[in-house]
Write a protein that holds these residues in place. Structure first.
Motif, PDB file in Angstrom:
ATOM      1  N   GLU A 207       0.826  -1.201   0.000  1.00 32.68           N
ATOM      2  CA  GLU A 207       0.000   0.000   0.000  1.00 32.68           C
ATOM      3  C   GLU A 207       0.868   1.262   0.000  1.00 32.68           C
ATOM      4  OE1 GLU A 207      -3.537   2.366   0.227  1.00 32.68           O
ATOM      5  OE2 GLU A 207      -3.017   0.365  -0.536  1.00 32.68           O
ATOM      6  N   VAL A 208       1.951   1.237   0.765  1.00 35.53           N
ATOM      7  CA  VAL A 208       2.856   2.388   0.798  1.00 35.53           C
ATOM      8  C   VAL A 208       3.497   2.611  -0.569  1.00 35.53           C
ATOM      9  CG1 VAL A 208       5.053   3.191   1.760  1.00 35.53           C
ATOM     10  CG2 VAL A 208       3.291   2.253   3.273  1.00 35.53           C
ATOM     11  N   ALA A 209       3.930   1.548  -1.216  1.00 25.92           N
ATOM     12  CA  ALA A 209       4.530   1.675  -2.547  1.00 25.92           C
ATOM     13  C   ALA A 209       3.518   2.199  -3.560  1.00 25.92           C
ATOM     14  CB  ALA A 209       5.087   0.329  -2.993  1.00 25.92           C
ATOM     15  N   ARG A 210       2.253   1.866  -3.362  1.00 23.54           N
ATOM     16  CA  ARG A 210       1.202   2.282  -4.307  1.00 23.54           C
ATOM     17  C   ARG A 210       0.788   3.732  -4.115  1.00 23.54           C
ATOM     18  NH1 ARG A 210      -4.249   2.823  -4.719  1.00 23.54           N
ATOM     19  NH2 ARG A 210      -4.542   2.482  -2.472  1.00 23.54           N
ATOM     20  N   THR A 211       0.823   4.239  -2.872  1.00 20.27           N
ATOM     21  CA  THR A 211       0.223   5.538  -2.570  1.00 20.27           C
ATOM     22  C   THR A 211       1.230   6.636  -2.247  1.00 20.27           C
ATOM     23  OG1 THR A 211      -0.038   4.895  -0.244  1.00 20.27           O
ATOM     24  CG2 THR A 211      -1.886   4.454  -1.729  1.00 20.27           C
ATOM     25  N   THR A 212       2.515   6.317  -2.160  1.00 19.83           N
ATOM     26  CA  THR A 212       3.524   7.331  -1.854  1.00 19.83           C
ATOM     27  C   THR A 212       4.687   7.213  -2.842  1.00 19.83           C
ATOM     28  OG1 THR A 212       4.951   6.042  -0.361  1.00 19.83           O
ATOM     29  CG2 THR A 212       2.958   7.015   0.602  1.00 19.83           C
ATOM     30  N   SER A 213       5.639   8.109  -2.694  1.00 20.68           N
ATOM     31  CA  SER A 213       6.848   8.038  -3.524  1.00 20.68           C
ATOM     32  C   SER A 213       7.850   7.019  -2.977  1.00 20.68           C
ATOM     33  CB  SER A 213       7.510   9.416  -3.604  1.00 20.68           C
ATOM     34  OG  SER A 213       8.013   9.815  -2.334  1.00 20.68           O
ATOM     35  N   TRP A 214       7.583   6.459  -1.797  1.00 18.78           N
ATOM     36  CA  TRP A 214       8.446   5.416  -1.260  1.00 18.78           C
ATOM     37  C   TRP A 214       8.289   4.152  -2.106  1.00 18.78           C
ATOM     38  CZ3 TRP A 214       7.956   5.302   4.833  1.00 18.78           C
ATOM     39  CH2 TRP A 214       8.015   6.610   5.326  1.00 18.78           C
ATOM     40  N   ASN A 215       9.352   3.377  -2.194  1.00 18.37           N
ATOM     41  CA  ASN A 215       9.261   2.089  -2.894  1.00 18.37           C
ATOM     42  C   ASN A 215       8.755   0.975  -1.988  1.00 18.37           C
ATOM     43  OD1 ASN A 215      10.213   3.097  -5.348  1.00 18.37           O
ATOM     44  ND2 ASN A 215      12.341   2.870  -4.701  1.00 18.37           N
ATOM     45  N   GLY A 216       8.553   1.283  -0.732  1.00 20.53           N
ATOM     46  CA  GLY A 216       8.083   0.299   0.236  1.00 20.53           C
ATOM     47  C   GLY A 216       8.549   0.679   1.617  1.00 20.53           C
ATOM     48  N   LEU A 217       8.918  -0.317   2.421  1.00 20.56           N
ATOM     49  CA  LEU A 217       9.256  -0.100   3.822  1.00 20.56           C
ATOM     50  C   LEU A 217      10.551  -0.807   4.199  1.00 20.56           C
ATOM     51  CD1 LEU A 217       5.742  -0.770   5.413  1.00 20.56           C
ATOM     52  CD2 LEU A 217       6.807   1.478   5.047  1.00 20.56           C
ATOM     53  N   TYR A 218      11.284  -0.174   5.109  1.00 19.03           N
ATOM     54  CA  TYR A 218      12.391  -0.833   5.788  1.00 19.03           C
ATOM     55  C   TYR A 218      11.857  -1.340   7.127  1.00 19.03           C
ATOM     56  CZ  TYR A 218      15.624   1.396   2.461  1.00 19.03           C
ATOM     57  OH  TYR A 218      16.287   1.784   1.332  1.00 19.03           O
ATOM     58  N   ILE A 219      11.976  -2.637   7.343  1.00 17.97           N
ATOM     59  CA  ILE A 219      11.390  -3.273   8.515  1.00 17.97           C
ATOM     60  C   ILE A 219      12.472  -3.530   9.553  1.00 17.97           C
ATOM     61  CG2 ILE A 219      10.028  -5.218   9.357  1.00 17.97           C
ATOM     62  CD1 ILE A 219       8.599  -3.372   7.339  1.00 17.97           C
ATOM     63  N   GLY A 220      12.275  -2.992  10.740  1.00 20.65           N
ATOM     64  CA  GLY A 220      13.203  -3.203  11.837  1.00 20.65           C
ATOM     65  C   GLY A 220      12.846  -4.456  12.625  1.00 20.65           C
ATOM     66  N   ASP A 221      13.022  -4.414  13.925  1.00 20.15           N
ATOM     67  CA  ASP A 221      12.824  -5.594  14.756  1.00 20.15           C
ATOM     68  C   ASP A 221      11.371  -6.044  14.767  1.00 20.15           C
ATOM     69  OD1 ASP A 221      15.477  -5.644  15.381  1.00 20.15           O
ATOM     70  OD2 ASP A 221      15.245  -4.987  17.455  1.00 20.15           O
ATOM     71  N   MET A 222      11.194  -7.352  14.673  1.00 24.41           N
ATOM     72  CA  MET A 222       9.904  -7.985  14.899  1.00 24.41           C
ATOM     73  C   MET A 222      10.046  -8.826  16.176  1.00 24.41           C
ATOM     74  SD  MET A 222       9.079  -8.802  10.874  1.00 24.41           S
ATOM     75  CE  MET A 222       7.352  -9.225  11.046  1.00 24.41           C
ATOM     76  N   SER A 223      10.225 -10.132  16.049  1.00 22.11           N
ATOM     77  CA  SER A 223      10.431 -11.000  17.203  1.00 22.11           C
ATOM     78  C   SER A 223      11.544 -11.992  16.907  1.00 22.11           C
ATOM     79  CB  SER A 223       9.155 -11.764  17.558  1.00 22.11           C
ATOM     80  OG  SER A 223       8.138 -10.894  18.009  1.00 22.11           O
ATOM     81  N   GLN A 224      11.976 -12.694  17.943  1.00 22.54           N
ATOM     82  CA  GLN A 224      12.908 -13.798  17.789  1.00 22.54           C
ATOM     83  C   GLN A 224      12.167 -15.007  17.219  1.00 22.54           C
ATOM     84  OE1 GLN A 224      15.958 -12.883  21.445  1.00 22.54           O
ATOM     85  NE2 GLN A 224      14.030 -13.857  21.994  1.00 22.54           N
ATOM     86  N   PRO A 225      12.897 -16.050  16.790  1.00 23.95           N
ATOM     87  CA  PRO A 225      12.233 -17.186  16.150  1.00 23.95           C
ATOM     88  C   PRO A 225      11.133 -17.833  16.982  1.00 23.95           C
ATOM     89  CG  PRO A 225      14.581 -17.279  15.723  1.00 23.95           C
ATOM     90  CD  PRO A 225      14.367 -16.159  16.690  1.00 23.95           C
ATOM     91  N   ARG A 226      11.288 -17.822  18.294  1.00 24.23           N
ATOM     92  CA  ARG A 226      10.230 -18.379  19.152  1.00 24.23           C
ATOM     93  C   ARG A 226       9.689 -17.320  20.113  1.00 24.23           C
ATOM     94  NH1 ARG A 226      12.206 -24.733  19.620  1.00 24.23           N
ATOM     95  NH2 ARG A 226      13.249 -24.675  17.600  1.00 24.23           N
ATOM     96  N   GLY A 227       9.937 -16.062  19.765  1.00 25.45           N
ATOM     97  CA  GLY A 227       9.493 -14.976  20.621  1.00 25.45           C
ATOM     98  C   GLY A 227      10.265 -14.956  21.917  1.00 25.45           C
ATOM     99  N   GLY A 228       9.581 -14.567  22.977  1.00 25.86           N
ATOM    100  CA  GLY A 228      10.211 -14.532  24.287  1.00 25.86           C
ATOM    101  C   GLY A 228      11.081 -13.307  24.486  1.00 25.86           C
ATOM    102  N   PRO A 229      11.601 -13.124  25.700  1.00 23.72           N
ATOM    103  CA  PRO A 229      12.443 -11.964  25.990  1.00 23.72           C
ATOM    104  C   PRO A 229      13.765 -12.025  25.242  1.00 23.72           C
ATOM    105  CG  PRO A 229      12.430 -13.486  27.847  1.00 23.72           C
ATOM    106  CD  PRO A 229      11.404 -13.988  26.882  1.00 23.72           C
ATOM    107  N   MET A 230      14.278 -10.842  24.913  1.00 18.45           N
ATOM    108  CA  MET A 230      15.515 -10.725  24.143  1.00 18.45           C
ATOM    109  C   MET A 230      16.692 -10.456  25.062  1.00 18.45           C
ATOM    110  SD  MET A 230      14.109  -8.418  20.977  1.00 18.45           S
ATOM    111  CE  MET A 230      12.756  -9.002  19.940  1.00 18.45           C
ATOM    112  N   LEU A 231      17.877 -10.848  24.599  1.00 17.68           N
ATOM    113  CA  LEU A 231      19.084 -10.593  25.374  1.00 17.68           C
ATOM    114  C   LEU A 231      19.311  -9.104  25.564  1.00 17.68           C
ATOM    115  CD1 LEU A 231      21.479 -13.245  23.820  1.00 17.68           C
ATOM    116  CD2 LEU A 231      20.670 -13.184  26.185  1.00 17.68           C
ATOM    117  N   THR A 232      19.018  -8.313  24.544  1.00 20.28           N
ATOM    118  CA  THR A 232      19.190  -6.862  24.607  1.00 20.28           C
ATOM    119  C   THR A 232      18.014  -6.192  23.922  1.00 20.28           C
ATOM    120  OG1 THR A 232      20.429  -6.804  22.518  1.00 20.28           O
ATOM    121  CG2 THR A 232      21.713  -7.016  24.550  1.00 20.28           C
TER     122      THR A 232
END
Length: 306
Positions: free
Chosen positions: A100-125
């Motif tokens: 949707e962002v690529a369709r409606t803005t001049s951006w080519n899309g999104l840069y995606i930062g952190d989501m979750s670890q492979p099994r979720g849970g608390p992170m080391l940092t």
């Protein structure tokens, strides 16, 4: 160090003895271990049906999917962290929003930062939340180049849109950022989006009447000026997923303006002693410091043998 290795070995036996998907029994040494050391060492997702377990800051995710490093309208950043995993609903959301962002803005899309670890849970940092596969950080930097190498994505930095200590936005902010946030906030899967206070204030002042329902999901929060943080609601089929309380009624704009005013003009410290209070109500464990005894029992069953 030897004591820790022995505790991990004992935990492995407890997990191996777990029958029918129930939680393993832990002895006192295992119970006191911080969960982040185990969840942070998992390199791949668990098998089985996708399911969110627990809360955003004390939970895990079974059957997570990995967001591909590069797609037609996105790139996953900081691949060395191995935090591009999430519940399939979150993966679908990221891909849908980026198109949707690529369709409606001049951006080519999104840069995606952190989501979750492979099994979720608390992170080391880092994050206290992002544990249940329903949180995703999206960079404020417009995604112009979607052919970045892995090394490029380790070195590239996002941009800050904050000024006046977070009470307002700076010259990096554009109307297209508002378009991106509106597209995210109007998705029915979204529970709330965390942004720096000045972004919320700008949106409140520049969104016309008749198109303001989505503003309630935009929540001012400390930080969140290099990225905005999207949090999804519990997906269907995740009976053990714990929702956050609903957002307050209304668009939240008066509260955001008041928050910005406090940032600019903080109250002087009071000379009066604090009023006595009763004992605080016990709070559920949250964050990176939770021990194995404090995480939801089903989460322990997702840990691999060590």
């Amino acid at each position: 160090m030897l004591t820790r290795h022995l505790a991990l070995a004992a935990l492995s036996l407890a997990l191996a003895a777990c029958v029918g998907g129930g939680a393993p029994r832990l002895d006192a040494t295992q119970s006191a271990m911080q969960a982040r050391h185990l969840f942070g060492s998992e390199a791949v997702a668990s098998g089985g049906r996708p399911e969110v377990i627990g809360f955003y800051s004390n939970g895990c995710v079974a059957g997570a999917q990995e967001l591909p490093e590069t797609g037609p309208t996105w790139q996953a950043m900081r691949m060395s962290r191995n935090r591009n995993w999430a519940h399939p609903e979150t993966i679908d959301f990221v891909q849908d929003l980026s198109r949707e962002v690529a369709r409606t803005t001049s951006w080519n899309g999104l840069y995606i930062g952190d989501m979750s670890q492979p099994r979720g849970g608390p992170m080391l940092t880092g994050h206290v939340s992002h544990q249940s596969g329903l949180d995703v950080d999206i960079w404020m930097l417009p995604a112009r180049d979607l052919t970045l190498s892995r090394q490029d994505r380790e070195n590239l930095s996002s941009i800050s849109v904050r000024s006046q200590r977070g009470a307002w936005i700076n010259e990096n902010w554009t109307a297209e950022h508002a378009t991106v946030l509106r597209a995210a906030a109007t998705d029915p899967r979204v529970a709330r989006i965390f942004v720096t206070t000045g972004v919320k204030v700008w949106l409140c002042r520049n969104t016309p009447e008749g198109d303001r329902d989505w503003l309630s999901r935009i929540r001012p929060a400390t930080g969140h000026h290099y990225h905005f943080h999207v949090r999804l609601t519990c997906p269907a089929g995740s009976r053990n997923c714990e929702e956050q309380e609903p957002v307050p009624a209304g668009d939240g704009c008066a509260a955001a303006e008041a928050r910005a005013a406090r940032i600019l003009n903080p109250a002087p410290p009071s000379s009066e002693p604090p009023a006595p209070t009763g004992p605080a109500a016990p709070q559920p464990p949250r964050g990176n410091g939770v021990t194995l005894s404090q995480v939801p029992g089903q989460c322990l069953s997702l840990l691999s043998s060590l």
